[in-house]
Design a protein around this motif. Structure first.
Motif, PDB file in Angstrom:
ATOM      1  N   ARG A  62       0.837  -1.208   0.000  1.00 46.71           N
ATOM      2  CA  ARG A  62       0.000   0.000   0.000  1.00 46.71           C
ATOM      3  C   ARG A  62       0.872   1.259   0.000  1.00 46.71           C
ATOM      4  N   ARG A  63       1.954   1.216   0.778  1.00 42.88           N
ATOM      5  CA  ARG A  63       2.887   2.345   0.808  1.00 42.88           C
ATOM      6  C   ARG A  63       3.508   2.560  -0.571  1.00 42.88           C
ATOM      7  N   ARG A  64       3.912   1.447  -1.212  1.00 45.81           N
ATOM      8  CA  ARG A  64       4.509   1.530  -2.542  1.00 45.81           C
ATOM      9  C   ARG A  64       3.491   2.081  -3.549  1.00 45.81           C
ATOM     10  N   TRP A  65       2.232   1.634  -3.433  1.00 46.64           N
ATOM     11  CA  TRP A  65       1.203   2.140  -4.333  1.00 46.64           C
ATOM     12  C   TRP A  65       0.981   3.642  -4.119  1.00 46.64           C
ATOM     13  N   ALA A  66       0.945   4.079  -2.865  1.00 47.73           N
ATOM     14  CA  ALA A  66       0.748   5.505  -2.571  1.00 47.73           C
ATOM     15  C   ALA A  66       1.899   6.342  -3.138  1.00 47.73           C
ATOM     16  N   GLU A  67       3.109   5.818  -3.006  1.00 44.66           N
ATOM     17  CA  GLU A  67       4.259   6.538  -3.565  1.00 44.66           C
ATOM     18  C   GLU A  67       4.162   6.611  -5.090  1.00 44.66           C
ATOM     19  N   ALA A  68       3.759   5.517  -5.720  1.00 37.61           N
ATOM     20  CA  ALA A  68       3.602   5.497  -7.176  1.00 37.61           C
ATOM     21  C   ALA A  68       2.491   6.444  -7.614  1.00 37.61           C
ATOM     22  N   ALA A  69       1.407   6.492  -6.837  1.00 43.97           N
ATOM     23  CA  ALA A  69       0.310   7.413  -7.156  1.00 43.97           C
ATOM     24  C   ALA A  69       0.779   8.861  -7.036  1.00 43.97           C
ATOM     25  N   GLY A  70       1.586   9.146  -6.008  1.00 41.40           N
ATOM     26  CA  GLY A  70       2.132  10.494  -5.850  1.00 41.40           C
ATOM     27  C   GLY A  70       3.027  10.874  -7.019  1.00 41.40           C
ATOM     28  N   GLN A  71       3.852   9.937  -7.446  1.00 43.12           N
ATOM     29  CA  GLN A  71       4.736  10.187  -8.590  1.00 43.12           C
ATOM     30  C   GLN A  71       3.912  10.400  -9.862  1.00 43.12           C
ATOM     31  N   ILE A  90       6.122   9.160 -18.609  1.00 44.36           N
ATOM     32  CA  ILE A  90       4.680   8.972 -18.421  1.00 44.36           C
ATOM     33  C   ILE A  90       4.340   7.482 -18.399  1.00 44.36           C
ATOM     34  N   ASN A  91       4.851   6.732 -19.372  1.00 45.33           N
ATOM     35  CA  ASN A  91       4.576   5.292 -19.437  1.00 45.33           C
ATOM     36  C   ASN A  91       5.174   4.552 -18.244  1.00 45.33           C
ATOM     37  N   GLY A  92       6.355   4.991 -17.802  1.00 45.72           N
ATOM     38  CA  GLY A  92       6.988   4.373 -16.635  1.00 45.72           C
ATOM     39  C   GLY A  92       6.163   4.594 -15.376  1.00 45.72           C
ATOM     40  N   ALA A  93       5.637   5.804 -15.221  1.00 51.59           N
ATOM     41  CA  ALA A  93       4.804   6.107 -14.049  1.00 51.59           C
ATOM     42  C   ALA A  93       3.504   5.302 -14.087  1.00 51.59           C
ATOM     43  N   LYS A  94       2.907   5.169 -15.280  1.00 47.38           N
ATOM     44  CA  LYS A  94       1.682   4.371 -15.416  1.00 47.38           C
ATOM     45  C   LYS A  94       1.950   2.908 -15.072  1.00 47.38           C
ATOM     46  N   ALA A  95       3.058   2.384 -15.577  1.00 41.45           N
ATOM     47  CA  ALA A  95       3.403   0.977 -15.325  1.00 41.45           C
ATOM     48  C   ALA A  95       3.673   0.744 -13.844  1.00 41.45           C
ATOM     49  N   SER A 100       2.168  -1.580  -8.777  1.00 39.01           N
ATOM     50  CA  SER A 100       2.047  -1.454  -7.318  1.00 39.01           C
ATOM     51  C   SER A 100       0.600  -1.684  -6.863  1.00 39.01           C
ATOM     52  N   ALA A 101      -0.369  -1.256  -7.662  1.00 38.51           N
ATOM     53  CA  ALA A 101      -1.773  -1.514  -7.325  1.00 38.51           C
ATOM     54  C   ALA A 101      -2.056  -3.012  -7.365  1.00 38.51           C
ATOM     55  N   GLU A 102      -1.539  -3.708  -8.367  1.00 36.46           N
ATOM     56  CA  GLU A 102      -1.745  -5.151  -8.462  1.00 36.46           C
ATOM     57  C   GLU A 102      -1.093  -5.880  -7.284  1.00 36.46           C
ATOM     58  N   GLU A 103       0.106  -5.451  -6.909  1.00 39.92           N
ATOM     59  CA  GLU A 103       0.782  -6.067  -5.758  1.00 39.92           C
ATOM     60  C   GLU A 103      -0.046  -5.879  -4.484  1.00 39.92           C
ATOM     61  N   TYR A 104      -0.572  -4.682  -4.298  1.00 36.25           N
ATOM     62  CA  TYR A 104      -1.404  -4.405  -3.127  1.00 36.25           C
ATOM     63  C   TYR A 104      -2.660  -5.269  -3.118  1.00 36.25           C
ATOM     64  N   LEU A 105      -3.350  -5.327  -4.249  1.00 37.11           N
ATOM     65  CA  LEU A 105      -4.584  -6.106  -4.322  1.00 37.11           C
ATOM     66  C   LEU A 105      -4.315  -7.609  -4.150  1.00 37.11           C
ATOM     67  N   ASN A 106      -3.198  -8.097  -4.689  1.00 42.73           N
ATOM     68  CA  ASN A 106      -2.855  -9.512  -4.516  1.00 42.73           C
ATOM     69  C   ASN A 106      -2.590  -9.847  -3.055  1.00 42.73           C
ATOM     70  N   THR A 107      -1.855  -8.995  -2.356  1.00 44.07           N
ATOM     71  CA  THR A 107      -1.568  -9.292  -0.948  1.00 44.07           C
ATOM     72  C   THR A 107      -2.833  -9.181  -0.104  1.00 44.07           C
ATOM     73  N   MET A 108      -3.687  -8.224  -0.421  1.00 48.58           N
ATOM     74  CA  MET A 108      -4.956  -8.101   0.304  1.00 48.58           C
ATOM     75  C   MET A 108      -5.820  -9.341   0.050  1.00 48.58           C
ATOM     76  N   ASP A 109      -5.796  -9.845  -1.185  1.00 51.10           N
ATOM     77  CA  ASP A 109      -6.586 -11.041  -1.501  1.00 51.10           C
ATOM     78  C   ASP A 109      -6.036 -12.262  -0.775  1.00 51.10           C
ATOM     79  N   ARG A 110      -4.721 -12.368  -0.631  1.00 48.43           N
ATOM     80  CA  ARG A 110      -4.146 -13.500   0.111  1.00 48.43           C
ATOM     81  C   ARG A 110      -4.568 -13.460   1.575  1.00 48.43           C
ATOM     82  N   LEU A 111      -4.577 -12.270   2.169  1.00 46.25           N
ATOM     83  CA  LEU A 111      -5.034 -12.156   3.558  1.00 46.25           C
ATOM     84  C   LEU A 111      -6.505 -12.571   3.662  1.00 46.25           C
TER      85      LEU A 111
END
Length: 180
Positions: A62-71, A90-95, A100-111
């Motif tokens: 979630r922290r990584r996603w927030a940082e990516a969203a800020g960037q 632009i493409n790097g920031a989108k990727a 990071s959103a997928e990583e967050y959602l995957n870990t939340m789904d595992r929990l």
């Protein structure tokens, strides 16, 4: 010694042997039960450690996603500036944001899978994660449509939302008023 005395002696020895065998068997069963309890406790601790690692993974993702969203926001704001970012930036920031959103959602789904499968106490995790799961579903609505791959998150969200609504006095009053 008479035959009768020898018979009594043999019965006494047999009875003593039987009692000894029962005591020995009881001690073995106690040892097995103690081992089973120890094994169950070790398994519970192992499961708890795995869940705690998942929780830390969620926080980190979630922290990584927030940082990516800020960037991504900085790059989006820079598009209108005198020195706009390159297409690669632009493409790097989108990727990075998508990853990071997928990583967050995957870990939340595992929990949530651990919760759904009963590996952890659902009441405790409902209390600790209900709002976080609700917020996640609201923040990523496109990822929680029909056929979502994050179905454990959606299952917890829907089940807990229904329970929350059922306990809401306003909802209960509406339900009771519609039944004459």
């Amino acid at each position: 010694m008479t035959t009768e005395e020898i018979g009594l002696y043999i019965q006494a020895v047999s009875a003593f042997s039987a009692v000894g065998a029962l005591v020995f068997t009881g001690l073995q069963l106690k040892g097995v039960a103690d081992s089973a309890r120890t094994g169950a406790e070790a398994s519970r601790i192992s499961s708890l450690m795995a869940v705690l690692q998942l929780e830390e993974g969620i926080r980190s993702a979630r922290r990584r996603w927030a940082e990516a969203a800020g960037q991504a926001m900085k790059i989006a704001n820079a598009v209108k500036s005198a020195n706009p970012p390159s297409d690669d930036e632009i493409n790097g920031a989108k990727a990075l944001l998508a990853e990071s959103a997928e990583e967050y959602l995957n870990t939340m789904d595992r929990l949530c899978a651990c919760i759904v499968r009963g590996l952890v106490n659902e009441d405790v995790y409902r209390r600790d994660f209900r709002n976080w799961i609700d917020e996640t579903v609201r923040e990523f609505p496109d990822d929680f449509r029909a056929g979502t791959r994050y179905f454990h998150v959606l299952r917890c969200h829907n089940q807990w939302k229904d329970e929350k609504s059922a306990k809401d006095p306003t909802v209960m009053a509406l339900l009771n008023s519609s039944n004459p």
